[in-house]
Design an enzyme around this catalytic site. Structure first.
Site, PDB file in Angstrom:
ATOM      1  N   SER A  46       0.839  -1.208   0.000  1.00 28.66           N
ATOM      2  CA  SER A  46       0.000   0.000   0.000  1.00 28.66           C
ATOM      3  C   SER A  46       0.872   1.257   0.000  1.00 28.66           C
ATOM      4  O   SER A  46       0.382   2.349  -0.267  1.00 28.66           O
ATOM      5  CB  SER A  46      -0.933   0.009   1.217  1.00 28.66           C
ATOM      6  OG  SER A  46      -0.205  -0.190   2.406  1.00 28.66           O
ATOM      7  N   GLU A 116      -0.699 -12.376  -1.198  1.00 33.91           N
ATOM      8  CA  GLU A 116      -2.131 -12.442  -1.460  1.00 33.91           C
ATOM      9  C   GLU A 116      -2.480 -13.731  -2.214  1.00 33.91           C
ATOM     10  O   GLU A 116      -1.722 -14.163  -3.074  1.00 33.91           O
ATOM     11  CB  GLU A 116      -2.564 -11.234  -2.311  1.00 33.91           C
ATOM     12  CG  GLU A 116      -2.312  -9.908  -1.633  1.00 33.91           C
ATOM     13  CD  GLU A 116      -2.738  -8.708  -2.494  1.00 33.91           C
ATOM     14  OE1 GLU A 116      -3.389  -8.902  -3.541  1.00 33.91           O
ATOM     15  OE2 GLU A 116      -2.412  -7.581  -2.093  1.00 33.91           O
ATOM     16  N   GLU A 183      -9.266  -9.286   4.487  1.00 28.43           N
ATOM     17  CA  GLU A 183      -9.571  -7.892   4.149  1.00 28.43           C
ATOM     18  C   GLU A 183     -10.975  -7.788   3.553  1.00 28.43           C
ATOM     19  O   GLU A 183     -11.317  -8.493   2.580  1.00 28.43           O
ATOM     20  CB  GLU A 183      -8.529  -7.364   3.137  1.00 28.43           C
ATOM     21  CG  GLU A 183      -8.813  -5.918   2.732  1.00 28.43           C
ATOM     22  CD  GLU A 183      -7.679  -5.252   1.958  1.00 28.43           C
ATOM     23  OE1 GLU A 183      -6.653  -5.893   1.680  1.00 28.43           O
ATOM     24  OE2 GLU A 183      -7.832  -4.055   1.644  1.00 28.43           O
TER      25      GLU A 183
END
Ligand code: KIV
Length: 287
Positions: A46, A116, A183
């Site tokens: 991020s 991920e 998430e």
């Protein structure tokens, strides 16, 4: 306080203490976060958005992540530091995944990596864990595949999507992850997944039922003035504090209040005399 390890984190959860996790991208913030007693510090990809101003996380590269992660790892004496594997650093092949995870450990000095994906990533996870590197999984909204999953929205809202999340979580656990970040998953789905797993879950926007909770640092301290996601809670308004400070700084320069004598340095009398004499002669010589 000694450095936290994977067994320490698991013990905390077993004893009923939820884990705290925050993102961080630089040394001074890491020092503050570490002293505050946060358990896990994630050097998230991020950074490509929060610090570098990109519209998504895809421009983050390994070289870039290693630099940010090294700064954060230097600042964390106690917190457990995780390096977030950027786009295409682990998807191409398990051997590339191991090499890049190894770079995070050896060059940046982190304690673990995060990647991920679910069942599609078990080979990469298995290979990294086999190399002795702890891995955190990441399910639900996986920003690196936002285009494929339909954008930045809640995942696991249909029965089949929630089942797929549980199966992904179980597959990651079987592959050896020490924890899974969820998430933007509905709260009840998080509760069930957390019950069914032996490893801890960490929620970001996934409700209260996880084993720990994560926020993006810039959201938590109010550094993004434009937008705060629904799941984020602001614990400070640092953006407003910085703006006020900068307004005062400009104003004091304009009205000659800054710098004052207390911000300046002196030269002793004899050296000054020598300097003034020289300067005088220099201008006379030029005229
Ligand atoms: O990159 C990141 O900051 C993340 C968040 C979802 C925690 O993965």
């Amino acid at each position: 306080m000694p450095k936290l390890t994977v067994p320490d984190l698991l013990t905390k959860v077993r004893e009923g203490t939820p884990l705290s996790m925050i993102t961080c991208y630089d040394y001074p913030s890491a020092r503050i976060i570490d002293r505050a007693g946060v358990d896990i510090v994630l050097v998230g990809d991020s950074v490509a958005m929060t610090v570098l101003g990109n519209p998504n996380t895809l421009p983050a590269t390994m070289d870039m992540m290693v630099v940010f992660a090294r700064a954060v790892a230097r600042g964390c004496e106690h917190a457990f530091v995780i390096g977030d594997m950027p786009y295409m650093s682990y998807q191409v092949s398990p051997s590339e995944a191991v090499r890049n995870a190894g770079r995070f450990m050896a060059e940046a000095g982190v304690d673990a990596v995060k990647l991920e994906g679910g069942r599609n990533m078990v080979e990469a996870v298995r290979s990294i864990v086999r190399a002795g590197i702890p891995v955190m999984g990441h399910l639900g909204l996986t920003p690196q595949s936002a285009s494929m999953i339909g954008g930045y929205k809640v995942q696991g809202r249909t029965g089949s999507a929630a089942i797929a999340l549980l199966e992904d979580a179980l597959a990651l656990q079987e592959a050896g992850v020490f924890s899974i970040l969820l998430e933007l998953v509905p709260a009840r789905v998080t509760e069930v997944i957390t019950e069914k797993l032996d490893v801890p879950t960490i929620s970001i926007g996934s409700g209260a039922g996880a084993s720990g909770h994560c926020q993006i640092f810039h959201d938590a301290i109010g550094m993004f003035e434009e937008f705060t996601p629904r799941h984020a809670k602001r614990y400070a308004d640092v953006g407003a504090t910085i703006r006020a400070a900068m307004e005062s700084f400009c104003q004091e320069i304009r009205d000659h209040t800054y710098p004052g004598p207390e911000h300046s340095f002196k030269i002793d009398r004899q050296a000054l005399q020598e300097f003034l004499t020289y300067a005088q002669k220099r201008t006379e010589g030029n005229s």
